[in-house]
Design a protein around this motif. Sequence first.
Motif, PDB file in Angstrom:
ATOM      1  N   ALA A 188      -0.527  -4.606  -0.310  1.00  0.00           N
ATOM      2  CA  ALA A 188      -0.869  -5.038  -1.526  1.00  0.00           C
ATOM      3  C   ALA A 188       0.557  -5.856  -2.025  1.00  0.00           C
ATOM      4  CB  ALA A 188      -1.253  -3.804  -2.483  1.00  0.00           C
ATOM      5  N   ALA A 189       1.693  -5.437  -1.513  1.00  0.00           N
ATOM      6  CA  ALA A 189       3.047  -6.013  -1.783  1.00  0.00           C
ATOM      7  C   ALA A 189       3.113  -7.377  -1.267  1.00  0.00           C
ATOM      8  CB  ALA A 189       4.041  -5.138  -1.564  1.00  0.00           C
ATOM      9  N   ALA A 190       2.389  -7.311  -0.035  1.00  0.00           N
ATOM     10  CA  ALA A 190       2.524  -8.806   0.847  1.00  0.00           C
ATOM     11  C   ALA A 190       1.633  -9.687   0.231  1.00  0.00           C
ATOM     12  CB  ALA A 190       2.665  -8.436   2.426  1.00  0.00           C
ATOM     13  N   ALA A 191       0.706  -9.108  -0.343  1.00  0.00           N
ATOM     14  CA  ALA A 191      -0.449 -10.322  -0.882  1.00  0.00           C
ATOM     15  C   ALA A 191      -0.078 -10.745  -2.110  1.00  0.00           C
ATOM     16  CB  ALA A 191      -1.942  -9.474  -0.988  1.00  0.00           C
ATOM     17  N   SER A 192       0.740 -10.028  -2.914  1.00  0.00           N
ATOM     18  CA  SER A 192       0.915 -10.283  -4.441  1.00  0.00           C
ATOM     19  C   SER A 192       2.322 -10.717  -4.797  1.00  0.00           C
ATOM     20  CB  SER A 192       0.718  -8.798  -5.218  1.00  0.00           C
ATOM     21  OG  SER A 192       1.275  -7.913  -5.024  1.00  0.00           O
ATOM     22  N   ALA A 193       3.263 -10.735  -4.068  1.00  0.00           N
ATOM     23  CA  ALA A 193       4.491 -11.014  -4.079  1.00  0.00           C
ATOM     24  C   ALA A 193       5.189 -12.059  -2.884  1.00  0.00           C
ATOM     25  CB  ALA A 193       5.386  -9.797  -4.131  1.00  0.00           C
ATOM     26  N   ASP A 194       6.269 -12.807  -3.387  1.00  0.00           N
ATOM     27  CA  ASP A 194       7.204 -13.634  -2.348  1.00  0.00           C
ATOM     28  C   ASP A 194       8.199 -12.739  -1.937  1.00  0.00           C
ATOM     29  OD1 ASP A 194       8.250 -15.386  -1.011  1.00  0.00           O
ATOM     30  OD2 ASP A 194       9.327 -16.370  -2.671  1.00  0.00           O
ATOM     31  N   LEU A 195       7.710 -12.072  -0.505  1.00  0.00           N
ATOM     32  CA  LEU A 195       8.513 -11.036  -0.127  1.00  0.00           C
ATOM     33  C   LEU A 195       9.794 -11.989   0.899  1.00  0.00           C
ATOM     34  CD1 LEU A 195       6.110  -8.269   1.396  1.00  0.00           C
ATOM     35  CD2 LEU A 195       7.404  -8.452  -0.667  1.00  0.00           C
ATOM     36  N   ALA A 196      10.778 -11.884   0.263  1.00  0.00           N
ATOM     37  CA  ALA A 196      11.968 -12.276   0.871  1.00  0.00           C
ATOM     38  C   ALA A 196      12.599 -11.534   1.963  1.00  0.00           C
ATOM     39  CB  ALA A 196      13.105 -12.445  -0.120  1.00  0.00           C
ATOM     40  N   ALA A 197      12.225 -10.388   1.937  1.00  0.00           N
ATOM     41  CA  ALA A 197      12.748  -9.595   3.204  1.00  0.00           C
ATOM     42  C   ALA A 197      11.951  -8.276   3.034  1.00  0.00           C
ATOM     43  CB  ALA A 197      14.257  -9.301   3.348  1.00  0.00           C
ATOM     44  N   ALA A 198      11.627  -7.644   4.161  1.00  0.00           N
ATOM     45  CA  ALA A 198      11.279  -5.909   4.195  1.00  0.00           C
ATOM     46  C   ALA A 198      12.326  -5.252   5.139  1.00  0.00           C
ATOM     47  CB  ALA A 198       9.893  -5.937   4.557  1.00  0.00           C
ATOM     48  N   TYR A 199      12.488  -3.993   4.566  1.00  0.00           N
ATOM     49  CA  TYR A 199      13.237  -3.075   5.155  1.00  0.00           C
ATOM     50  C   TYR A 199      12.814  -1.761   5.478  1.00  0.00           C
ATOM     51  CZ  TYR A 199      18.029  -0.565   5.709  1.00  0.00           C
ATOM     52  OH  TYR A 199      19.047   0.052   5.837  1.00  0.00           O
ATOM     53  N   LEU A 200      12.584  -1.074   6.626  1.00  0.00           N
ATOM     54  CA  LEU A 200      12.192   0.149   6.864  1.00  0.00           C
ATOM     55  C   LEU A 200      13.302   1.275   7.413  1.00  0.00           C
ATOM     56  CD1 LEU A 200       9.520  -1.392   6.984  1.00  0.00           C
ATOM     57  CD2 LEU A 200       8.736   0.102   8.897  1.00  0.00           C
ATOM     58  N   ALA A 201      13.498   2.113   6.541  1.00  0.00           N
ATOM     59  CA  ALA A 201      14.550   2.992   6.696  1.00  0.00           C
ATOM     60  C   ALA A 201      13.985   4.026   7.723  1.00  0.00           C
ATOM     61  CB  ALA A 201      15.177   3.519   5.239  1.00  0.00           C
ATOM     62  N   CYS A 202      13.988   3.983   8.917  1.00  0.00           N
ATOM     63  CA  CYS A 202      13.217   4.804   9.869  1.00  0.00           C
ATOM     64  C   CYS A 202      14.452   6.211   9.986  1.00  0.00           C
ATOM     65  CB  CYS A 202      13.532   4.199  11.286  1.00  0.00           C
ATOM     66  SG  CYS A 202      12.356   2.551  11.036  1.00  0.00           S
ATOM     67  N   ALA A 203      14.348   6.862   9.199  1.00  0.00           N
ATOM     68  CA  ALA A 203      15.143   8.193   8.874  1.00  0.00           C
ATOM     69  C   ALA A 203      14.646   9.378   9.820  1.00  0.00           C
ATOM     70  CB  ALA A 203      15.312   8.514   7.487  1.00  0.00           C
ATOM     71  N   TRP A 204      14.458   9.038  10.894  1.00  0.00           N
ATOM     72  CA  TRP A 204      13.949  10.319  11.562  1.00  0.00           C
ATOM     73  C   TRP A 204      15.221  11.146  12.358  1.00  0.00           C
ATOM     74  CZ3 TRP A 204      10.539   6.349  11.580  1.00  0.00           C
ATOM     75  CH2 TRP A 204       9.302   6.742  11.733  1.00  0.00           C
ATOM     76  N   LEU A 205      14.912  12.514  12.860  1.00  0.00           N
ATOM     77  CA  LEU A 205      16.013  12.964  13.331  1.00  0.00           C
ATOM     78  C   LEU A 205      16.264  12.337  14.907  1.00  0.00           C
ATOM     79  CD1 LEU A 205      14.793  16.645  12.759  1.00  0.00           C
ATOM     80  CD2 LEU A 205      17.006  15.674  11.806  1.00  0.00           C
ATOM     81  N   PRO A 206      17.592  12.149  15.315  1.00  0.00           N
ATOM     82  CA  PRO A 206      17.936  11.722  16.468  1.00  0.00           C
ATOM     83  C   PRO A 206      16.990  11.857  17.651  1.00  0.00           C
ATOM     84  CG  PRO A 206      19.948  12.296  15.373  1.00  0.00           C
ATOM     85  CD  PRO A 206      18.741  13.010  14.472  1.00  0.00           C
ATOM     86  N   GLU A 207      16.388  12.922  17.990  1.00  0.00           N
ATOM     87  CA  GLU A 207      15.716  13.583  18.984  1.00  0.00           C
ATOM     88  C   GLU A 207      14.093  13.054  18.693  1.00  0.00           C
ATOM     89  OE1 GLU A 207      16.378  17.117  16.461  1.00  0.00           O
ATOM     90  OE2 GLU A 207      17.283  15.408  17.050  1.00  0.00           O
ATOM     91  N   HIS A 208      14.004  12.458  17.682  1.00  0.00           N
ATOM     92  CA  HIS A 208      12.571  12.151  17.284  1.00  0.00           C
ATOM     93  C   HIS A 208      12.523  10.532  16.960  1.00  0.00           C
ATOM     94  CE1 HIS A 208      10.659  15.961  17.426  1.00  0.00           C
ATOM     95  NE2 HIS A 208      11.811  16.367  16.792  1.00  0.00           N
TER      96      HIS A 208
END
Length: 264
Positions: free
Chosen positions: A215-235
């Motif tokens: 929905a965000a990609a369809a309705s906004a001009d996305l200048a950038a996207a960021y995924l905080a991949c906050a898994w434990l190091p072993e996962h």
Amino acid sequence: MAERSWDLVVTPWHLDQHLPEFPIPATATQVVPPVLPAGPARMSLLHRATADTVAQSAKPLILSGDCPTSRAAVAALQQRHRDLAVLWLDAHGDFNTPAISTSGYIGGMALAMLTGRTSGLFDDTLGLRTVPDTSVVLADARDLDPAERDSLAASQVHRIPADPAAITAALGRLGPVPVYLHLDIDVLDSADLSGARFPSGPGPSLAQIEECLAAAAASADLAAAYLACAWLPEHVNDEATRQTISRLTAALGASLTWREPAGR
């Protein structure tokens, strides 16, 4: 004109801790920091290296191990966008400051950093400009500390559920301004999220968050996207982790091919 494809950027760090097993897409540019000294300057140098890399990307899609590095991404975007809105999907508010945080954990201050509430926490070499509260949409944020909840209530940040219709409506109210989209994977229901650093109990399903991103990609001009991949190091490089990242990025229109980690 054809829509630009995403430029993948990976910054495999959690605060100043390198994550050697962090999954790297085959076509991604990995942020390479300078030699890092001991002490508080380490994170500033990491953020500087990230900002420099993001600034060279036409449409960056950033995979990171934490949320505070978002300040580097936003500072880089501000070099080419006078105005920038923020859509922040997170189980937490990330609205703590050194004055109100009970833990002192910098990862819980990332959105407060962008909105100018953490003066003096870092040096100012990034040139980060304050994002007005009125340009920020915070989705979900179901897990808040009491003082953080009060700070958000007193702010002008737009609070919404993690729902695609609510996201479309909120972005529409912001008007035609480029949007930085930030997603912390802990926004997902903990049942859908094995090995997260900070699981937050029942929440939106992976399928619902995919719909939110689409929905965000369809309705906004996305200048950038960021995924905080906050898994434990072993996962952080489990097969389930990769599949989750692949599904989330696919909802934004990116197709990932994974590079095998060293030693495998």
